[in-house]
Design an enzyme around this catalytic site. Structure first.
Site, PDB file in Angstrom:
ATOM      1  N   SER A  19       0.853  -1.180   0.000  1.00 57.93           N
ATOM      2  CA  SER A  19       0.000   0.000   0.000  1.00 57.93           C
ATOM      3  C   SER A  19       0.903   1.249   0.000  1.00 57.93           C
ATOM      4  CB  SER A  19      -0.946  -0.037   1.201  1.00 57.93           C
ATOM      5  OG  SER A  19      -2.070   0.755   0.964  1.00 57.93           O
TER       6      SER A  19
ATOM      7  N   ASP B 254      -8.609  -5.502  -6.024  1.00 62.42           N
ATOM      8  CA  ASP B 254      -8.273  -4.414  -5.104  1.00 62.42           C
ATOM      9  C   ASP B 254      -8.413  -3.074  -5.826  1.00 62.42           C
ATOM     10  OD1 ASP B 254      -7.133  -2.612  -3.329  1.00 62.42           O
ATOM     11  OD2 ASP B 254      -5.068  -3.274  -3.710  1.00 62.42           O
TER      12      ASP B 254
ATOM     13  N   HIS C 273      -6.071  -6.475  -1.648  1.00 66.55           N
ATOM     14  CA  HIS C 273      -4.983  -5.577  -1.288  1.00 66.55           C
ATOM     15  C   HIS C 273      -3.875  -6.317  -0.526  1.00 66.55           C
ATOM     16  CE1 HIS C 273      -3.840  -1.392  -0.951  1.00 66.55           C
ATOM     17  NE2 HIS C 273      -3.736  -1.442   0.357  1.00 66.55           N
TER      18      HIS C 273
END
Ligand code: NAG
Ligand code: NAG
Ligand code: NAG
Ligand code: NAG
Ligand code: NAG
Ligand code: NAG
Length: 500
Positions: free
Chosen positions: A175, A439, A464
């Site tokens: 991320s 995601d 994710h």
């Protein structure tokens, strides 16, 4: 070293591109501490090494100021072999959890390659407090550029102090830390030899309207009827909010802490619609991953769970089903009611004192979105299923209300971020970009091969950062294969010497 033919084939096949992710993410809107956040246990309960602190420079870009502050880190050296590599997990927008020193994909590789592992917590999150408070004046020292300079200073010091100068350094991150991992390799190639970048947004955008579009596509994969019923529920919700009598009934239906009435501001209603959409956004983002190992709540609630509720046989209306999803998530996250007022949303984010709650990072991450990234997950696309009641303005106003920052600051910040890092045009090699195609964040990622030594792995059906978690039998084959591909490149770039 040459690649086994099966991998070469897969990398050429069109469904295999590349991007990677990390441990906590509330990019876009911060949703409070109850959902999506790991409930971290104390390190000792995992048998992980204890925390340590590194004297870090406050301002890397002002040599005249030598102020330092204690930055939290952990080190795991039990896998380390002579000449083995140095693995660094980059901290992100929340407290780091030392359970990652005992589990997770990278730990498996650390054992194989004889690596010494570090986790460096990101400045302003967790227990890494560079300033006495979180005032706007203090937050001027919070930026990704400062965070990369922290990493450079920390790694240079630790490799010198521990006699690891000849070891190859590899960074990992998912991320936002995945973005940092790529940017660190790009800006400090003399310090880091290779990088894994999971589920990383690589382009700053003010209006991330595509987020909700991917949510729609991911729900549609489970069931097209599910999307239709989410749309129908949102139509009904929007209609109900326009009529005082039906608005009153929403309190019971959606377990709201306070009634919906003409006392409520426009922002309250926008926040309500956004919060209910958020139920779906979060479940899609984390669908079927293995976050449970670090204490995440409600991880057994999946896209299929929500779509079953939205579509199963019953006489319920779409709005009632939408409310049932909300009740499920409230109870799964131990909330008695949904506090939907804009004020209740802003209040914890306006706190400028260091507390356990502010250390979780909502205020800090919102500041970074308002000054560097945007990433606002709006309802501005025509091709998304939620009521169009959380437009860009809803988010831009938060920057003003919390920090006194104008939209001009935000726009300039986003332009600067993309100019400084290069967006999708960054020049980088020795990096694997990993993404999951359900995601929503893959829409801002690098999902196509990025040059000779910068492969991209776009994992079909994955959420994710799913590649980063400890492996399980029930992981989908695509995630298992992605890990094999990442390991292949790690071995190619660093791993020839220390294998058992
Ligand atoms: C360095 O910057 C901090 C934050 O602005 C300030 O409090 C401190 O006084 C400065 N130190 C020096 C030596 O200028
Ligand atoms: C690393 O940093 C520590 C703390 O500032 C310092 O005492 C030490 O001398 C540094 N080591 C090297 C090799 O730079
Ligand atoms: C939804 O999925 C169906 C197949 O199940 C596909 O035909 C359709 O194009 C999809 N719709 C959208 C909007 O993606
Ligand atoms: C955290 O610790 C408690 C008490 O030791 C334990 O019951 C719980 O399962 C732990 N959570 C995780 C995620 O390991
Ligand atoms: C998720 O797990 C909890 C605890 O094991 C259980 O009570 C709940 O029914 C499960 N929810 C779903 C949707 O499977
Ligand atoms: C809702 O949020 C406000 C502001 O944070 C708080 O004062 C209030 O106690 C909350 N109400 C409930 C029922 O949780």
């Amino acid at each position: 070293m040459h690649s086994p033919p099966v991998l070469a084939f897969l990398l050429i096949a069109s469904s295999w591109n590349a991007a990677y992710g990390s441990s906590h993410f509330f990019q876009g809107k911060y949703r409070g501490s109850l959902k999506g956040l790991p409930a971290s246990n104390h390190s000792t309960s995992y048998g992980a090494p204890g925390e340590q602190y590194f004297p870090q420079k406050l301002d890397h870009f002002n040599e005249a100021n030598v102020t330092t502050w204690p930055q939290r880190f952990w080190v795991q050296d039990k896998f380390h072999k002579p000449k083995g590599p140095v693995f660094v997990m980059i901290g992100g927008e929340g407290p780091e959890n030392p359970i990652w020193l005992t589990q997770g994909q990278w730990i498996g590789w650390a054992e194989k390659f004889g690596a010494i592992c570090f986790i460096l917590e990101h400045r302003f999150y967790g227990k890494s407090h560079p300033t006495p408070d979180l005032s706007v004046e203090s937050l001027q020292f919070l930026s990704s550029e400062q965070a990369l300079a922290d990493l450079a200073n920390f790694i240079t010091n630790q490799t010198a102090a521990r006699n690891l100068k000849d070891s190859k350094v590899v960074t990992f991150g998912g991320s936002y830390p995945g973005s940092l991992s790529a940017w660190f390799r790009s800006k400090y190639p003399h310090i880091v030899h290779a990088a894994i970048s999971s589920s990383a947004p690589m382009v700053a955008v003010e209006d991330f309207a595509d987020y909700a579009v991917v949510v729609k596509n991911s729900l549609n994969r489970s069931s097209p009827q599910c999307v239709q019923n989410v749309q129908a529920a949102n139509d009904a919700l929007q209609a109900a909010l326009k009529n005082p009598d039906s608005a009153k009934k929403l309190q019971d239906l959606f377990q709201l802490c306070t009634p919906v009435s003409n006392e409520n501001s426009k922002k309250d209603l926008e926040n309500l619609v956004e919060s209910l959409a958020g139920n779906f956004m979060e479940v899609v983002q984390y669908n079927r991953d293995n976050r449970a190992f670090e204490g995440a709540q409600a991880t057994n609630i999946t896209i299929d769970t929500l779509c079953d509720i939205m579509t199963h046989d019953s006489t319920d209306t779409a709005l009632q089903r939408y409310a049932r999803v909300n009740s499920l998530l409230l109870s799964a996250t131990s909330q008695e009611c949904l506090n939907f007022t804009y004020e209740s949303f802003l209040e914890p984010l306006a706190n400028t004192e260091w507390t356990d709650e502010t250390s979780a990072g909502g205020r800090q991450w919102t500041y970074q979105t308002c000054t560097e990234f945007g990433f606002f997950q709006t309802s501005d696309s025509n091709n998304q299923p939620f009521a169009p009641m959380f437009p860009l303005k809803f988010f831009v106003d938060q920057c003003r209300d919390l920090f006194g920052l104008s939209e001009e600051v935000l726009k300039n910040g986003i332009t600067e971020t993309n100019t400084y890092y290069g967006g999708r045009d960054l020049k980088v090699d020795h990096i694997v970009f990993v993404n999951g195609d359900i995601d929503p964040w893959h829409a801002l990622g690098i999902t196509k091969r990025h040059g000779h030594n910068a492969p991209a792995v776009l994992i079909k059906g994955a959420a994710h950062c799913s590649d980063m978690y400890p492996s399980r039998d029930e992981d989908i084959p695509e995630v298992k294969l992605a890990r094999v591909i990442i390991e292949f490149f790690l071995r190619k770039w660093i791993g020839w010497f220390a294998e058992a």
